[in-house]
Enzyme design. Structure first.
Site, mmCIF file in Angstrom:
data_model
loop_
_atom_site.group_PDB
_atom_site.id
_atom_site.type_symbol
_atom_site.label_atom_id
_atom_site.label_comp_id
_atom_site.label_asym_id
_atom_site.label_seq_id
_atom_site.Cartn_x
_atom_site.Cartn_y
_atom_site.Cartn_z
ATOM 1 C CG LEU A 1 2.165 4.814 -14.981
ATOM 2 C CD1 LEU A 1 1.271 4.777 -13.755
ATOM 3 C CD2 LEU A 1 2.130 6.206 -15.602
ATOM 4 C CE1 TYR B 1 -1.052 2.384 -12.117
ATOM 5 C CE2 TYR B 1 0.526 0.617 -12.473
ATOM 6 C CZ TYR B 1 -0.182 1.703 -12.947
ATOM 7 O OH TYR B 1 -0.025 2.107 -14.248
ATOM 8 C CE LYS C 1 3.767 -8.555 -13.201
ATOM 9 N NZ LYS C 1 3.285 -8.164 -11.851
ATOM 10 C CB ILE D 1 3.585 -7.729 -3.916
ATOM 11 C CG1 ILE D 1 2.698 -7.579 -2.683
ATOM 12 C CG2 ILE D 1 5.003 -8.110 -3.518
ATOM 13 C CD1 ILE D 1 3.208 -6.610 -1.647
ATOM 14 C CE1 TYR E 1 7.236 -6.061 -16.996
ATOM 15 C CE2 TYR E 1 5.350 -7.158 -17.999
ATOM 16 C CZ TYR E 1 5.928 -6.527 -16.916
ATOM 17 O OH TYR E 1 5.208 -6.357 -15.768
ATOM 18 C CB CYS F 1 -0.903 0.012 1.238
ATOM 19 S SG CYS F 1 0.024 0.199 2.797
ATOM 20 C CB THR G 1 5.418 2.958 -3.568
ATOM 21 O OG1 THR G 1 5.561 1.550 -3.786
ATOM 22 C CG2 THR G 1 6.311 3.379 -2.408
#
Length: 539
Positions: free
Chosen positions: A412, A195, A386, A281, A377, A191, A193
């Site tokens: 971002l 998003y 992911k 996370i 990625y 919580c 930093t």
């Protein structure tokens, strides 16, 4: 009384005062009224001086209780003759010793000042200091803090800058309120930093939700600034409490079973249940709670060496980078750290404890990106992790009856994205294009749009793609945006980097992560690095 003109004079004055008091004590013996004011029971000016010099910078408990203070005054009054008759000789000897020590120190300083006057005066306070206990009034944690960057990490943080940045996000969330009902009791895992922080801000100040956060950030230590996540969390809690909102934060390793147990107990005690669980996370390593084995993630391609261009953000240089492929062990370790296993363990713990509300949802953040970044990625080690998150979402939904959604967000500037080769250069070009088109978003803009239009839209049902993902990367992946980025990618070089990309914007956003470059903050002024977490008293 005027202050001595120099340290040496101060020592002489103190010694003379001690000697005079000792002489009076010995002379008055059982008649201490010479030290008191005849018409009052209050301490004399000497005692009041002691009170002013010692009682104010310390607590009453450190010297005496408040009930004992009147007794101290009475001890110096004319009516306490029996006590002072015995006390006079006892006090005299220490005072004579103190006077002698002071005169000896003055003599030492005077001799050294013949040879090195400035050095002697500089050393004298050091020589005296070790004879007396430390006093809090002489310590401070205020300092001027400037950014110190090493690679993709800033090693300093600015408390006021971090607080102002959180306040900016809160203002945005308040200015864009939801038009339909949303969550009321939210757990945000990660919580402090990025998003995770922006989601918590949106839930609290958009939906007036009670929020419980889990984070891992170092507090200020020995005058050193805390991690940005610590200051962000402190700022959020302060603002939430001022707004009358429940806000509690647990500082601990999200991967650890103990942290999960602490969180469950906090929910039971304070909230009863939660109706939204946010998993945000990004970590370089994780210890498997079942085996105790430490796994480390890596950012590598799979199957072949990958070569492409990237930007050295320290030197503003566009260079080629080649990355060797990952081994099978490295792929497995990365999935273990960044995959969906821990998200699943969290939902299991919450479900078994009975703290998931009926109709509760859960989300975990992900990224896909354009094909030019896929080798490092989406098709690389982090992409395998992911994809495992997406598999975990299906298992969570089926096994625990809690709808789970991977949220694919926009590229971002974050600490995590700054560490990925190729991606920083892509972000510099993407920012240029999206800002020109008026579609650029930061973390808070993304999360406000996620909750108000995608996760809790007016029709009530979350909006997902064919794979069950919630997409807030839709503006980034628009065909005209991606084509413009490709055109710039083929042209960019060190010579034109600052002209055809938003390299300046990238650098600004990076510094803002740590509280620097924030409007309205004077970075030349000292700032106190200490900051207490308001909810820590509840833990």
């Amino acid at each position: 009384m005027s202050c001595p003109a120099s340290p040496s004079a101060a020592v002489v004055s103190a010694g003379a005062l001690c000697l005079c008091v000792a002489t009076v004590l010995l002379a008055t013996g059982s008649n201490p009224t010479a030290l008191s004011t005849a018409s009052t029971r209050s301490p004399t000016s000497l005692v009041r001086g002691v009170d002013r010099g010692l009682m104010r910078p310390t607590t009453a408990a450190a010297l005496t209780t408040m009930r004992e203070v009147p007794q101290m005054a009475e001890g110096f009054s004319g009516e306490a003759t029996s006590a002072w008759a015995a006390a006079g000789p006892q006090w005299a000897a220490p005072l004579v010793a103190a006077a002698s020590s002071a005169l000896a120190l003055w003599w030492w300083a005077a001799r050294r000042s013949v040879r090195r006057p400035l050095a002697a005066l500089a050393e004298l306070p050091t020589a005296v200091t070790h004879l007396a206990p430390p006093m809090a009034m002489f310590t401070t944690t205020a300092k001027v803090i400037q950014p110190k960057i090493r690679g993709f990490i800033c090693t300093t943080t600015h408390p006021i800058g971090c607080e102002k940045r959180v306040q900016e996000e809160i203002a945005y969330a308040r200015a864009h309120p939801p038009t339909s009902p949303g969550p009321k009791r939210v757990l945000v895992i990660g919580c402090s930093t990025g998003y995770g922080l922006s989601t918590r801000i949106t839930a609290a100040f958009g939906y007036q939700a009670a929020t419980l956060g889990v984070f891992l950030a170092g507090p200020p230590t020995k005058g050193r600034p805390a991690a940005a996540g610590w200051y962000n969390t402190v700022a959020f809690e302060k603002a939430a409490l001022e707004a009358g909102l429940y806000a509690r934060s647990l500082n601990g390793d999200a991967f650890d079973s103990t942290t999960k147990a602490r969180t469950v107990e906090a929910i039971k005690r304070d909230l009863g249940t939660v109706d939204l669980v946010v998993y945000s996370i990004a970590a370089p390593k994780r210890t498997d709670p079942a085996t105790g084995v430490l796994h480390k993630a890596c950012l590598k391609p799979i199957g072949a060496t990958y070569t492409n261009r990237t930007v050295n953000t320290d030197k503003a240089e566009v260079t080629d980078v080649s990355i060797e492929p990952a081994s099978p062990e490295e792929i497995a370790d990365t999935v273990k750290v960044m995959g969906g296993e821990d998200w699943e363990l969290w939902i299991q713990a919450l479900s078994e404890a009975g703290v998931l509300a009926e109709g509760a949802k859960t989300v975990a953040y992900s990224y896909i990106g354009p094909e030019m970044t896929w080798p490092v990625y989406w098709s690389g080690t982090i992409g395998e992790a992911k994809k495992d998150v997406e598999k975990a979402a299906k298992r969570i939904t089926q096994q625990y009856g809690c709808p789970a959604y991977p949220v694919v967000a926009k590229a971002l500037v974050t600490q995590a994205s700054s560490a990925i080769p190729v991606v920083p250069l892509y972000i510099c070009l993407l920012y240029r294009v999206m800002k020109e088109k008026g579609t650029h978003e930061g973390c808070i803009e993304q999360m406000v749009r996620l909750l108000t239009t995608k996760l809790y839209p007016e029709n009530g049902a979350p909006i997902v793609d064919e794979a069950g993902r919630v997409r807030v990367d839709d503006w980034e992946m628009a065909e005209d945006v991606q084509q413009a980025v490709k055109d710039l990618w083929s042209q960019v070089s060190t010579a034109n980097l600052k002209d055809i990309s938003d390299f300046a914007g990238y650098q600004t956003e990076f510094l803002r992560l740590f509280g620097f470059g924030i409007d309205g903050v004077d970075y030349d002024q000292p700032v106190d690095v200490e900051a207490d977490l308001p909810s820590a008293a509840q833990q």
